[in-house]
Design a protein around this motif. Structure first.
Motif, PDB file in Angstrom:
ATOM      1  N   PRO A  40      14.911  81.640  29.404  1.00  0.00           N
ATOM      2  CA  PRO A  40      13.988  82.456  28.596  1.00  0.00           C
ATOM      3  C   PRO A  40      14.246  82.262  27.102  1.00  0.00           C
ATOM      4  O   PRO A  40      15.292  81.757  26.694  1.00  0.00           O
ATOM      5  CB  PRO A  40      14.315  83.882  29.039  1.00  0.00           C
ATOM      6  CG  PRO A  40      15.740  83.812  29.492  1.00  0.00           C
ATOM      7  CD  PRO A  40      15.883  82.464  30.129  1.00  0.00           C
ATOM      8  N   LYS A  41      13.294  82.691  26.313  1.00  0.00           N
ATOM      9  CA  LYS A  41      13.471  82.664  24.861  1.00  0.00           C
ATOM     10  C   LYS A  41      14.494  83.732  24.466  1.00  0.00           C
ATOM     11  O   LYS A  41      14.604  84.772  25.129  1.00  0.00           O
ATOM     12  CB  LYS A  41      12.141  82.906  24.164  1.00  0.00           C
ATOM     13  CG  LYS A  41      11.118  81.804  24.408  1.00  0.00           C
ATOM     14  CD  LYS A  41       9.806  82.111  23.704  1.00  0.00           C
ATOM     15  CE  LYS A  41       8.787  81.007  23.971  1.00  0.00           C
ATOM     16  NZ  LYS A  41       7.481  81.303  23.313  1.00  0.00           N
ATOM     17  N   PRO A  42      15.219  83.510  23.384  1.00  0.00           N
ATOM     18  CA  PRO A  42      16.295  84.448  23.012  1.00  0.00           C
ATOM     19  C   PRO A  42      15.851  85.891  22.857  1.00  0.00           C
ATOM     20  O   PRO A  42      16.596  86.810  23.162  1.00  0.00           O
ATOM     21  CB  PRO A  42      16.800  83.865  21.687  1.00  0.00           C
ATOM     22  CG  PRO A  42      16.493  82.411  21.773  1.00  0.00           C
ATOM     23  CD  PRO A  42      15.203  82.320  22.525  1.00  0.00           C
ATOM     24  N   GLY A  43      14.645  86.133  22.411  1.00  0.00           N
ATOM     25  CA  GLY A  43      14.218  87.500  22.173  1.00  0.00           C
ATOM     26  C   GLY A  43      13.606  88.187  23.367  1.00  0.00           C
ATOM     27  O   GLY A  43      13.267  89.376  23.290  1.00  0.00           O
ATOM     28  N   TRP A  65      20.980  71.863  31.798  1.00  0.00           N
ATOM     29  CA  TRP A  65      20.520  73.116  31.202  1.00  0.00           C
ATOM     30  C   TRP A  65      21.508  73.699  30.202  1.00  0.00           C
ATOM     31  O   TRP A  65      21.191  74.635  29.470  1.00  0.00           O
ATOM     32  CB  TRP A  65      20.308  74.151  32.313  1.00  0.00           C
ATOM     33  CG  TRP A  65      21.590  74.456  33.058  1.00  0.00           C
ATOM     34  CD1 TRP A  65      22.605  75.293  32.670  1.00  0.00           C
ATOM     35  CD2 TRP A  65      22.024  73.895  34.302  1.00  0.00           C
ATOM     36  NE1 TRP A  65      23.623  75.292  33.593  1.00  0.00           N
ATOM     37  CE2 TRP A  65      23.295  74.454  34.603  1.00  0.00           C
ATOM     38  CE3 TRP A  65      21.467  72.987  35.193  1.00  0.00           C
ATOM     39  CZ2 TRP A  65      24.000  74.123  35.758  1.00  0.00           C
ATOM     40  CZ3 TRP A  65      22.164  72.667  36.346  1.00  0.00           C
ATOM     41  CH2 TRP A  65      23.412  73.223  36.619  1.00  0.00           C
ATOM     42  N   LEU A  66      22.703  73.145  30.161  1.00  0.00           N
ATOM     43  CA  LEU A  66      23.813  73.819  29.489  1.00  0.00           C
ATOM     44  C   LEU A  66      23.603  73.969  27.983  1.00  0.00           C
ATOM     45  O   LEU A  66      23.943  75.003  27.402  1.00  0.00           O
ATOM     46  CB  LEU A  66      25.109  73.064  29.781  1.00  0.00           C
ATOM     47  CG  LEU A  66      26.420  73.778  29.478  1.00  0.00           C
ATOM     48  CD1 LEU A  66      26.465  75.155  30.107  1.00  0.00           C
ATOM     49  CD2 LEU A  66      27.603  72.944  29.976  1.00  0.00           C
ATOM     50  N   ARG A  67      23.044  72.961  27.338  1.00  0.00           N
ATOM     51  CA  ARG A  67      22.889  73.045  25.876  1.00  0.00           C
ATOM     52  C   ARG A  67      21.977  74.213  25.496  1.00  0.00           C
ATOM     53  O   ARG A  67      22.311  75.016  24.601  1.00  0.00           O
ATOM     54  CB  ARG A  67      22.316  71.737  25.333  1.00  0.00           C
ATOM     55  CG  ARG A  67      22.150  71.740  23.818  1.00  0.00           C
ATOM     56  CD  ARG A  67      21.738  70.378  23.312  1.00  0.00           C
ATOM     57  NE  ARG A  67      22.757  69.386  23.611  1.00  0.00           N
ATOM     58  CZ  ARG A  67      22.644  68.091  23.287  1.00  0.00           C
ATOM     59  NH1 ARG A  67      21.559  67.655  22.679  1.00  0.00           N
ATOM     60  NH2 ARG A  67      23.611  67.251  23.571  1.00  0.00           N
ATOM     61  N   ARG A  68      20.849  74.344  26.180  1.00  0.00           N
ATOM     62  CA  ARG A  68      19.945  75.454  25.886  1.00  0.00           C
ATOM     63  C   ARG A  68      20.584  76.802  26.224  1.00  0.00           C
ATOM     64  O   ARG A  68      20.428  77.781  25.493  1.00  0.00           O
ATOM     65  CB  ARG A  68      18.651  75.296  26.682  1.00  0.00           C
ATOM     66  CG  ARG A  68      17.719  74.202  26.181  1.00  0.00           C
ATOM     67  CD  ARG A  68      16.494  74.103  27.083  1.00  0.00           C
ATOM     68  NE  ARG A  68      15.564  73.091  26.649  1.00  0.00           N
ATOM     69  CZ  ARG A  68      14.541  73.305  25.835  1.00  0.00           C
ATOM     70  NH1 ARG A  68      14.328  74.519  25.381  1.00  0.00           N
ATOM     71  NH2 ARG A  68      13.728  72.324  25.504  1.00  0.00           N
ATOM     72  N   LYS A  71      23.062  78.031  23.590  1.00  0.00           N
ATOM     73  CA  LYS A  71      22.396  78.613  22.425  1.00  0.00           C
ATOM     74  C   LYS A  71      21.912  80.026  22.738  1.00  0.00           C
ATOM     75  O   LYS A  71      22.003  80.921  21.889  1.00  0.00           O
ATOM     76  CB  LYS A  71      21.230  77.727  22.004  1.00  0.00           C
ATOM     77  CG  LYS A  71      21.656  76.380  21.421  1.00  0.00           C
ATOM     78  CD  LYS A  71      20.452  75.550  21.010  1.00  0.00           C
ATOM     79  CE  LYS A  71      20.892  74.212  20.418  1.00  0.00           C
ATOM     80  NZ  LYS A  71      19.719  73.374  20.025  1.00  0.00           N
ATOM     81  N   LEU A  72      21.415  80.222  23.954  1.00  0.00           N
ATOM     82  CA  LEU A  72      20.965  81.545  24.361  1.00  0.00           C
ATOM     83  C   LEU A  72      22.124  82.535  24.392  1.00  0.00           C
ATOM     84  O   LEU A  72      21.997  83.681  23.948  1.00  0.00           O
ATOM     85  CB  LEU A  72      20.299  81.450  25.731  1.00  0.00           C
ATOM     86  CG  LEU A  72      19.648  82.714  26.279  1.00  0.00           C
ATOM     87  CD1 LEU A  72      18.518  83.178  25.378  1.00  0.00           C
ATOM     88  CD2 LEU A  72      19.139  82.478  27.696  1.00  0.00           C
ATOM     89  N   VAL A  73      23.277  82.100  24.902  1.00  0.00           N
ATOM     90  CA  VAL A  73      24.457  82.957  24.950  1.00  0.00           C
ATOM     91  C   VAL A  73      24.919  83.319  23.538  1.00  0.00           C
ATOM     92  O   VAL A  73      25.256  84.479  23.257  1.00  0.00           O
ATOM     93  CB  VAL A  73      25.589  82.279  25.734  1.00  0.00           C
ATOM     94  CG1 VAL A  73      26.900  83.033  25.580  1.00  0.00           C
ATOM     95  CG2 VAL A  73      25.220  82.162  27.202  1.00  0.00           C
ATOM     96  N   LEU A  92      31.224  80.588  30.764  1.00  0.00           N
ATOM     97  CA  LEU A  92      30.364  80.215  29.644  1.00  0.00           C
ATOM     98  C   LEU A  92      30.499  81.212  28.490  1.00  0.00           C
ATOM     99  O   LEU A  92      30.591  80.822  27.317  1.00  0.00           O
ATOM    100  CB  LEU A  92      28.920  80.153  30.140  1.00  0.00           C
ATOM    101  CG  LEU A  92      27.866  79.558  29.216  1.00  0.00           C
ATOM    102  CD1 LEU A  92      28.253  78.178  28.747  1.00  0.00           C
ATOM    103  CD2 LEU A  92      26.519  79.511  29.932  1.00  0.00           C
ATOM    104  N   ILE A  93      30.548  82.499  28.816  1.00  0.00           N
ATOM    105  CA  ILE A  93      30.722  83.515  27.779  1.00  0.00           C
ATOM    106  C   ILE A  93      32.107  83.407  27.147  1.00  0.00           C
ATOM    107  O   ILE A  93      32.260  83.488  25.924  1.00  0.00           O
ATOM    108  CB  ILE A  93      30.500  84.921  28.368  1.00  0.00           C
ATOM    109  CG1 ILE A  93      29.054  85.087  28.831  1.00  0.00           C
ATOM    110  CG2 ILE A  93      30.852  85.994  27.334  1.00  0.00           C
ATOM    111  CD1 ILE A  93      28.804  86.370  29.603  1.00  0.00           C
TER     112      ILE A  93
END
Length: 231
Positions: A40-43, A65-68, A71-73, A92-93
């Protein structure tokens, strides 16, 4: 509230977590990143859950998928929405918070007791049994509080930013069906055959009441976590 869940493997889905969200009146969307769906988009959404996924290093060449998702995290950590990671998602976190993630001494699978850390700040029993499926572990991020630990994994999770962000190595969302699918379709974590902390299939599935006892633990944890959305 609408919750976004990011899935990284076909047989490592939300399990009881999806049922809990529905029962509490929350809507949710599962994004199957392993099947090529975009995150999903960040917002978007009110809260974000990163589900379990492949064992081994977080590798953008094998996990496209990891790069996107990274950025979301990062955006979620900088924001104010609740963020929860389980297994792969917790790693990941932890990585985004600067903690070391590495292969543990032993694989840990099946049912193991967890002793709650005195400073955890989480509404959970002082000692409880949880389902495990991992070899990878993480260190405690800076400014985070430990959940507690098991014999094989002294750090079974952490909370950060007053509980808005949670990372769990253990699985409170597991059901007999989700574990059965895992055993039938996914390889055991590396080193399970020689690990003193790995159970066989009969032990994992032999007592259905173990899964029933996870339900109130998940309820307590998620209720506390999602209260951050209204804070």
């Amino acid at each position: 509230m609408h919750v976004h869940l990011l899935q990284h493997a076909p047989h490592q889905g939300p399990a009881r977590l999806a049922d809990w969200l529905t029962s509490m009146g929350h809507s949710h969307t599962v994004f199957h990143l392993d099947a090529g769906e975009l995150p999903p988009k960040p917002g978007d959404g009110d809260a974000l859950v990163l589900l379990d996924g492949p064992e081994g290093p977080l590798d953008e060449t094998r996990q496209p998928w990891l790069r996107r998702e990274r950025k979301l995290v990062e955006r979620a950590l900088d924001g104010h929405r609740p963020l929860l990671g389980i297994g792969y998602g917790a790693r990941l976190i932890a990585t985004a918070l600067g903690a070391v993630v590495a292969r543990g001494t032993f694989a840990e699978t099946g049912w193991h007791p967890v002793t709650l850390a005195a400073e955890s700040g989480l509404d959970l029993p002082e000692r409880f049994e949880a389902f495990m499926w991992h070899r990878e572990v993480f260190a405690l991020p800076d400014n985070a509080l430990p959940l507690g630990g098991s014999e094989a994994s002294p750090l079974q999770g952490f909370s950060w930013d007053d509980g808005r962000v949670l990372g769990l190595l253990c699985h409170l969302e597991a059901t007999a069906e989700s574990v059965g699918a895992l055993l039938a379709n996914e390889p055991l974590p590396e080193g399970s055959e020689a690990s003193p902390h790995a159970q066989d299939t009969a032990a994992m599935l032999g007592d259905p009441r173990r899964f029933d006892r996870l339900a109130p633990l998940l309820d307590r944890l998620l209720s506390q976590w999602l209260r951050q959305a209204a804070a």
